[in-house]
Design a protein around this motif. Structure first.
Motif, PDB file in Angstrom:
ATOM      1  N   LEU A   1       0.832  -1.207   0.000  1.00 47.84           N
ATOM      2  CA  LEU A   1       0.000   0.000   0.000  1.00 47.84           C
ATOM      3  C   LEU A   1       0.866   1.255   0.000  1.00 47.84           C
ATOM      4  CD1 LEU A   1      -2.768  -0.964   2.607  1.00 47.84           C
ATOM      5  CD2 LEU A   1      -2.918  -1.022   0.097  1.00 47.84           C
ATOM      6  N   ILE A   2       1.749   1.386   1.000  1.00 53.47           N
ATOM      7  CA  ILE A   2       2.519   2.609   1.165  1.00 53.47           C
ATOM      8  C   ILE A   2       3.766   2.313   1.983  1.00 53.47           C
ATOM      9  CG2 ILE A   2       1.253   3.272   3.260  1.00 53.47           C
ATOM     10  CD1 ILE A   2       1.465   6.210   2.315  1.00 53.47           C
ATOM     11  N   TYR A   3       4.807   3.115   1.730  1.00 47.71           N
ATOM     12  CA  TYR A   3       6.071   2.959   2.429  1.00 47.71           C
ATOM     13  C   TYR A   3       6.528   4.325   2.946  1.00 47.71           C
ATOM     14  CZ  TYR A   3      11.161   3.372   2.321  1.00 47.71           C
ATOM     15  OH  TYR A   3      12.454   3.699   2.603  1.00 47.71           O
ATOM     16  N   PHE A   4       6.939   4.371   4.209  1.00 46.90           N
ATOM     17  CA  PHE A   4       7.478   5.570   4.823  1.00 46.90           C
ATOM     18  C   PHE A   4       8.955   5.394   5.118  1.00 46.90           C
ATOM     19  CE2 PHE A   4       3.807   8.161   5.913  1.00 46.90           C
ATOM     20  CZ  PHE A   4       2.756   7.255   5.907  1.00 46.90           C
ATOM     21  N   GLN A   5       9.724   6.425   4.830  1.00 47.11           N
ATOM     22  CA  GLN A   5      11.095   6.512   5.305  1.00 47.11           C
ATOM     23  C   GLN A   5      11.106   7.739   6.226  1.00 47.11           C
ATOM     24  OE1 GLN A   5      13.782   4.490   4.987  1.00 47.11           O
ATOM     25  NE2 GLN A   5      14.708   5.895   6.444  1.00 47.11           N
ATOM     26  N   GLY A   6      11.193   7.482   7.522  1.00 47.70           N
ATOM     27  CA  GLY A   6      11.066   8.585   8.469  1.00 47.70           C
ATOM     28  C   GLY A   6       9.622   9.062   8.504  1.00 47.70           C
ATOM     29  N   THR A   7       9.428  10.354   8.396  1.00 43.65           N
ATOM     30  CA  THR A   7       8.083  10.926   8.468  1.00 43.65           C
ATOM     31  C   THR A   7       7.393  11.006   7.121  1.00 43.65           C
ATOM     32  OG1 THR A   7       8.960  13.155   8.213  1.00 43.65           O
ATOM     33  CG2 THR A   7       8.717  12.335  10.471  1.00 43.65           C
ATOM     34  N   GLY A   8       8.150  10.943   6.050  1.00 45.04           N
ATOM     35  CA  GLY A   8       7.566  11.152   4.737  1.00 45.04           C
ATOM     36  C   GLY A   8       7.178   9.865   4.030  1.00 45.04           C
TER      37      GLY A   8
ATOM     38  N   PRO B   1      -5.150   2.210  -2.978  1.00 43.98           N
ATOM     39  CA  PRO B   1      -6.121   1.918  -4.045  1.00 43.98           C
ATOM     40  C   PRO B   1      -6.810   3.159  -4.616  1.00 43.98           C
ATOM     41  CG  PRO B   1      -6.478   0.467  -2.158  1.00 43.98           C
ATOM     42  CD  PRO B   1      -5.502   1.503  -1.714  1.00 43.98           C
ATOM     43  N   ASN B   2      -7.104   4.120  -3.774  1.00 44.74           N
ATOM     44  CA  ASN B   2      -7.808   5.331  -4.217  1.00 44.74           C
ATOM     45  C   ASN B   2      -7.700   6.386  -3.131  1.00 44.74           C
ATOM     46  OD1 ASN B   2      -9.988   4.745  -2.263  1.00 44.74           O
ATOM     47  ND2 ASN B   2     -10.426   3.043  -3.662  1.00 44.74           N
ATOM     48  N   ASP B   3      -8.332   7.517  -3.357  1.00 41.68           N
ATOM     49  CA  ASP B   3      -8.158   8.628  -2.413  1.00 41.68           C
ATOM     50  C   ASP B   3      -8.947   8.457  -1.119  1.00 41.68           C
ATOM     51  OD1 ASP B   3     -10.284  11.022  -4.236  1.00 41.68           O
ATOM     52  OD2 ASP B   3     -10.706   9.094  -3.282  1.00 41.68           O
ATOM     53  N   ARG B   4      -9.624   7.333  -0.943  1.00 39.49           N
ATOM     54  CA  ARG B   4     -10.262   7.082   0.357  1.00 39.49           C
ATOM     55  C   ARG B   4      -9.240   6.618   1.389  1.00 39.49           C
ATOM     56  NH1 ARG B   4     -13.071   3.099   0.924  1.00 39.49           N
ATOM     57  NH2 ARG B   4     -12.597   1.881  -0.950  1.00 39.49           N
ATOM     58  N   PHE B   5      -8.083   6.196   0.907  1.00 38.96           N
ATOM     59  CA  PHE B   5      -7.032   5.675   1.769  1.00 38.96           C
ATOM     60  C   PHE B   5      -5.959   6.750   1.972  1.00 38.96           C
ATOM     61  CE2 PHE B   5      -7.770   1.034   2.013  1.00 38.96           C
ATOM     62  CZ  PHE B   5      -8.836   0.924   1.143  1.00 38.96           C
ATOM     63  N   PHE B   6      -5.543   6.902   3.230  1.00 36.71           N
ATOM     64  CA  PHE B   6      -4.510   7.876   3.534  1.00 36.71           C
ATOM     65  C   PHE B   6      -3.725   7.376   4.740  1.00 36.71           C
ATOM     66  CE2 PHE B   6      -2.582  11.875   2.993  1.00 36.71           C
ATOM     67  CZ  PHE B   6      -2.332  12.430   4.225  1.00 36.71           C
ATOM     68  N   ALA B   7      -2.439   7.632   4.791  1.00 35.84           N
ATOM     69  CA  ALA B   7      -1.633   7.192   5.926  1.00 35.84           C
ATOM     70  C   ALA B   7      -0.692   8.307   6.339  1.00 35.84           C
ATOM     71  CB  ALA B   7      -0.838   5.939   5.579  1.00 35.84           C
ATOM     72  N   VAL B   8      -0.428   8.369   7.639  1.00 37.55           N
ATOM     73  CA  VAL B   8       0.471   9.377   8.176  1.00 37.55           C
ATOM     74  C   VAL B   8       1.446   8.734   9.140  1.00 37.55           C
ATOM     75  CG1 VAL B   8      -1.175  11.263   7.908  1.00 37.55           C
ATOM     76  CG2 VAL B   8      -1.153   9.942  10.037  1.00 37.55           C
ATOM     77  N   ARG B   9       2.556   9.441   9.339  1.00 41.53           N
ATOM     78  CA  ARG B   9       3.578   9.016  10.316  1.00 41.53           C
ATOM     79  C   ARG B   9       4.262  10.299  10.813  1.00 41.53           C
ATOM     80  NH1 ARG B   9       9.042   5.395   9.387  1.00 41.53           N
ATOM     81  NH2 ARG B   9       9.114   4.477  11.476  1.00 41.53           N
ATOM     82  N   PRO B  10       3.524  11.095  11.548  1.00 41.60           N
ATOM     83  CA  PRO B  10       3.932  12.473  11.846  1.00 41.60           C
ATOM     84  C   PRO B  10       5.258  12.636  12.580  1.00 41.60           C
ATOM     85  CG  PRO B  10       2.083  11.812  13.214  1.00 41.60           C
ATOM     86  CD  PRO B  10       2.260  10.749  12.185  1.00 41.60           C
ATOM     87  N   GLU B  11       5.623  11.689  13.433  1.00 38.68           N
ATOM     88  CA  GLU B  11       6.865  11.841  14.193  1.00 38.68           C
ATOM     89  C   GLU B  11       7.892  10.785  13.831  1.00 38.68           C
ATOM     90  OE1 GLU B  11       5.695  11.984  18.275  1.00 38.68           O
ATOM     91  OE2 GLU B  11       4.612  13.872  18.032  1.00 38.68           O
TER      92      GLU B  11
END
Lengths: 116, 110
Positions: free
Chosen positions: A46-53, A61-71
């Motif tokens: 689905l998604i991969y984070f390196q650090g916060t970004g 799949p579409n814009d209904r899905f969103f992920a964050v990793r603020p710190e």
């Protein structure tokens, strides 16, 4: 030490509702991945984070899905207006870093999402 | 898009027999990882191969990465009931986006 933890372990919701799935990676791991796994299938990126970004969100799949990793540690996968087709096990994995010798992925137990 | 296929999809073996699963990618991979997932569990990392033609062994398990870095195999010698599970290969075509294979489900009959 503690492994990757995910909460909740199970989530049942109704079609159209909003859900948040949480992932606590292993302390010190800079890379974090979200996957979705349907019965009898392999994990789907689905998604991969390196650090916060979010370094790569091309699997959402579409814009209904969103992920964050603020710190740069805990991550939350957010799904708006859930649909029955979103039902699956959502897996989170972390690794010490991405690429090179230390990108072994440690998976959490997953969150089983059921959309009625 | 990139696809990673594994064969066979299922394999039933008698305890003590050997087992092999094959992984084929539609594109060249920068590395390949293998995972094992027990029924009801989550994937657990087994090994990573990086170099073309690389072979690594872990006790009864032998892993190979093809010369063209598009295919890989996992061979288990003298299977045991503890080997039961689904084996997945996974690789990134260039970035860190890991594409998992379709998996091979192994059942070992005692």
């Amino acid at each position: 030490g503690a492994g990757v933890s995910q909460t909740p372990s199970n989530k049942v919701t109704e079609k159209g509702k909003y859900v948040e799935l949480r992932c606590d990676p292993i302390s010190g791991h800079t890379a974090l991945y979200w996957y979705r796994q349907s019965l009898g299938q392999g994990p789907e990126f689905l998604i991969y984070f390196q650090g916060t970004g979010a370094a790569d969100d091309s699997g959402l799949p579409n814009d209904r899905f969103f992920a964050v990793r603020p710190e740069g540690s805990v991550s939350t996968l957010k799904i708006q207006r859930t649909e029955r087709g979103d039902s699956a096990v959502y897996l989170c994995a972390s690794s010490l870093r991405a690429g090179g010798m230390y990108n072994e992925q440690f998976f959490g137990p997953g969150t089983r999402l059921t959309v009625l | 898009g990139q696809q990673v296929m594994q064969i066979p999809q299922y394999q039933h073996v008698q305890e003590g027999e050997d087992f092999t699963t094959y992984c084929n990618s539609s594109t060249t991979l920068s590395n390949i990882q293998w995972y094992k997932q027990r029924p009801g569990g989550h994937p657990v990392f087994l090994i990573q191969l990086v170099k073309s033609g690389e072979v690594k062994k872990q006790k009864r398990l032998t892993f190979q990465f093809g010369e063209a870095k598009k295919n890989s195999s996992l061979h288990i010698t003298a299977t045991q009931t503890t080997d039961v599970g689904t084996y997945f290969c996974a690789g990134p075509p260039g970035t860190y986006k890991y594409i998992f294979g379709t998996g091979t489900r192994l059942k070992v009959l005692a």
